[in-house]
Scaffold this motif. Structure first.
Motif, PDB file in Angstrom:
ATOM      1  N   LYS A  92       0.814  -1.230   0.000  1.00 13.60           N
ATOM      2  CA  LYS A  92       0.000   0.000   0.000  1.00 13.60           C
ATOM      3  C   LYS A  92       0.841   1.271   0.000  1.00 13.60           C
ATOM      4  CE  LYS A  92      -3.965  -2.237   0.456  1.00 13.60           C
ATOM      5  NZ  LYS A  92      -3.486  -3.607   0.718  1.00 13.60           N
ATOM      6  N   VAL A  93       2.155   1.165  -0.284  1.00 11.62           N
ATOM      7  CA  VAL A  93       3.040   2.326  -0.268  1.00 11.62           C
ATOM      8  C   VAL A  93       3.956   2.288  -1.481  1.00 11.62           C
ATOM      9  CG1 VAL A  93       4.861   3.559   0.969  1.00 11.62           C
ATOM     10  CG2 VAL A  93       3.058   2.410   2.258  1.00 11.62           C
ATOM     11  N   ILE A  94       4.156   3.451  -2.130  1.00 14.58           N
ATOM     12  CA  ILE A  94       5.104   3.550  -3.230  1.00 14.58           C
ATOM     13  C   ILE A  94       5.736   4.944  -3.205  1.00 14.58           C
ATOM     14  CG2 ILE A  94       3.402   4.348  -4.919  1.00 14.58           C
ATOM     15  CD1 ILE A  94       4.914   2.680  -7.038  1.00 14.58           C
ATOM     16  N   ALA A 153      -9.810  10.461   2.964  1.00 17.33           N
ATOM     17  CA  ALA A 153      -9.417   9.682   1.780  1.00 17.33           C
ATOM     18  C   ALA A 153     -10.089   8.315   1.752  1.00 17.33           C
ATOM     19  CB  ALA A 153      -7.897   9.520   1.746  1.00 17.33           C
ATOM     20  N   GLY A 154     -10.403   7.756   2.919  1.00 17.40           N
ATOM     21  CA  GLY A 154     -11.072   6.455   2.960  1.00 17.40           C
ATOM     22  C   GLY A 154     -10.240   5.358   2.318  1.00 17.40           C
ATOM     23  N   GLN A 155     -10.780   4.741   1.284  1.00 17.15           N
ATOM     24  CA  GLN A 155     -10.083   3.691   0.534  1.00 17.15           C
ATOM     25  C   GLN A 155      -9.246   4.265  -0.604  1.00 17.15           C
ATOM     26  OE1 GLN A 155     -10.188   0.313   1.304  1.00 17.15           O
ATOM     27  NE2 GLN A 155     -11.278   0.998   3.130  1.00 17.15           N
ATOM     28  N   GLY A 156      -9.142   5.574  -0.675  1.00 19.36           N
ATOM     29  CA  GLY A 156      -8.412   6.224  -1.761  1.00 19.36           C
ATOM     30  C   GLY A 156      -6.928   6.368  -1.471  1.00 19.36           C
ATOM     31  N   SER A 204      -6.320   2.353   5.345  1.00 20.56           N
ATOM     32  CA  SER A 204      -6.353   1.193   4.445  1.00 20.56           C
ATOM     33  C   SER A 204      -6.188   1.566   2.974  1.00 20.56           C
ATOM     34  CB  SER A 204      -7.674   0.440   4.620  1.00 20.56           C
ATOM     35  OG  SER A 204      -8.784   1.293   4.390  1.00 20.56           O
ATOM     36  N   GLY A 205      -5.964   2.867   2.686  1.00 19.88           N
ATOM     37  CA  GLY A 205      -5.788   3.281   1.299  1.00 19.88           C
ATOM     38  C   GLY A 205      -4.341   3.201   0.856  1.00 19.88           C
ATOM     39  N   LEU A 206      -4.018   3.877  -0.254  1.00 18.56           N
ATOM     40  CA  LEU A 206      -2.666   3.898  -0.810  1.00 18.56           C
ATOM     41  C   LEU A 206      -1.936   5.150  -0.338  1.00 18.56           C
ATOM     42  CD1 LEU A 206      -3.457   2.921  -4.532  1.00 18.56           C
ATOM     43  CD2 LEU A 206      -2.906   1.394  -2.620  1.00 18.56           C
ATOM     44  N   VAL A 207      -0.621   5.040  -0.170  1.00 20.93           N
ATOM     45  CA  VAL A 207       0.210   6.169   0.231  1.00 20.93           C
ATOM     46  C   VAL A 207       1.302   6.372  -0.818  1.00 20.93           C
ATOM     47  CG1 VAL A 207       1.769   7.134   1.961  1.00 20.93           C
ATOM     48  CG2 VAL A 207      -0.225   5.799   2.688  1.00 20.93           C
TER      49      VAL A 207
END
Length: 449
Positions: free
Chosen positions: A195-197, A248-251, A279-282
């Motif tokens: 979930k991280v890039i 952001a939620g799931q965003g 729980s979203g993307l970072v």
């Protein structure tokens, strides 16, 4: 329905542009201005204007005008939302404005305005002025002309872009860059797990654009929140991260200039991510330069799933050509210049140039050329030698930087007036409600002069 050719008394000059082979947005932008001038001349009008709704934004612009001279004229009583505007937009008949009661261009004459309908939607109006009121035969032509415009105006009649299916954000072309990115597919697979890039690249290389493109592939229809600056106070930062995560939620949450954060800010982010509450993307975005003060835990997060973006110097000529053409098409649509083409010689000149600012420099060059181009093609003469250091584009709505947002709004309005009034500063200042000196000062500040 009444046809133009039924009126044998009408001169050929009035109707000829209406039977052009062009249609849709191309007709609206390329044929309508000359057709309007011929219609005004044929009907003996002293002046007239066509005002249309923009296909890409909730605003109206002056598409065609006749008889106003270089300074032009602004019908203030027909400002959007006013009582006369509402009366015109709800009237099935021509609305008459007398020079004795309204501020029209010829104070001793009369003006007639007819709304333009596209389906059930009011998309603008046409207005003509005469020295005195005639028998009313011109009403028929005004109706027919407004009907023709309404049929050709389509908000979705844009030129299809190569990236419409992938929802590529304007301002970059990630699909063209993908073959140049090492380990791209493995990084995306890791993103789905971790979930991280972290996206590293030089200034203007399209980091945020690529982040949004990836977001749209993995989490479409979810929020994409860009964090341009973080609170210095640790307590406020902790609360802000919690609030941003909920919003952001799931965003996705996007941290800009991730290496420039203080050690305290880095520690707060490390702890927040360790909680696992989001729980979203970072996304972490930054330039390649190393930072001396960086926590080992924070550095580990930045390095474990890293994607490197190249500068334009490392792109092949073919890839740069594709990026230029696609970016030009996107900007043409955003500026309502449908039908505008890029000459081959201009494209070759662009490919031979150096762009230290990468996408930012290329976008500024193309946007400046589109705004100043007077014909149907952008040629060598429209390309500026020097590229403005100020980004002419409007930042994404997700950018929370208030100062940049205010500058973007001012820049957007000035660019809109520049397009509407073809760069005439007297008319621009009048429509914007500021003095010409204030307009020139703001344009210099924003890199538009």
């Amino acid at each position: 329905m009444i046809k133009f050719k039924q009126f044998h008394s009408m001169s050929a000059g009035i109707g000829s542009p209406l039977f052009s082979n062009s249609s849709g947005r191309i007709w609206i932008e390329s044929v309508l201005p000359s057709a309007w001038a011929e219609l005004c001349t044929g009907l003996g009008a002293r002046s007239g204007v066509v005002v249309l709704k923009s296909a890409d934004e909730d605003s109206f612009y002056e598409n065609s005008s006749f008889g106003y001279g270089e300074d032009g004229f602004f019908y203030s009583f027909l400002s959007r939302g006013g009582k006369d505007w509402e009366r015109l937009m709800s009237s099935p008949e021509p609305v008459v404005f007398s020079g004795r009661e309204y501020e029209i261009f010829h104070s001793q004459g009369i003006a007639k305005a007819v709304r333009i309908l596209s389906g059930e939607e009011s998309i603008g109006f046409i207005l003509m002025e005469w020295e005195e009121e005639s028998g009313g035969e011109e009403d028929i032509f005004l109706y027919l002309f407004s009907e023709k415009i309404g049929k050709e105006w389509h908000p979705k009649s844009k030129i299809a872009t190569a990236f419409s299916e992938t929802k590529t954000p304007s301002g970059g072309a990630p699909p063209f860059l993908l073959p140049s990115l090492p380990h791209y597919h493995s990084r995306l697979e890791s993103l789905s797990r971790e979930k991280v890039i972290t996206i590293i690249g030089p200034s203007g290389s399209g980091k945020k654009t690529l982040a949004k493109w990836i977001h749209n592939q993995i989490r479409p229809q979810t929020p994409f929140l860009v964090l341009g600056s973080l609170p210095e106070n640790f307590g406020k930062l902790e609360k802000s991260l919690s609030d941003w995560g909920k919003e952001a939620g799931q965003g996705s949450l996007v941290f800009l200039n991730s290496k420039s954060l203080s050690l305290g800010q880095q520690k707060i982010i490390v702890d927040w991510m360790g909680e696992g509450s989001f729980s979203g993307l970072v996304f972490f975005l930054d330039r390649p330069e190393e930072k001396e003060e960086i926590l080992p835990e924070y550095s580990k997060i930045l390095q474990k799933n890293q994607l490197l973006l190249p500068s334009f110097d490392f792109l092949s000529r073919e890839v740069l050509s594709e990026i230029t053409v696609q970016l030009f098409r996107d900007l043409v649509l955003s500026q309502n210049r449908n039908g505008l083409e890029l000459e081959h010689s201009a494209l070759q000149s662009i490919l031979n140039r150096s762009f230290p600012g990468n996408f930012s420099d290329l976008k500024n060059l193309l946007l400046s050329a589109i705004l100043t181009c007077k014909g149907n093609e952008v040629g060598l003469e429209d390309l500026e030698e020097e590229i403005s250091s100020v980004d002419l584009g409007v930042p994404d709505a997700e950018d929370l930087d208030l100062r940049r947002g205010i500058q973007a709004l001012e820049r957007q309005k000035i660019l809109l007036s520049m397009r509407i009034f073809s760069g005439n500063q007297i008319r621009m200042a009048k429509a914007l409600g500021i003095s010409r000196g204030s307009l020139q000062y703001k344009m210099k500040q924003l890199g538009l002069l």
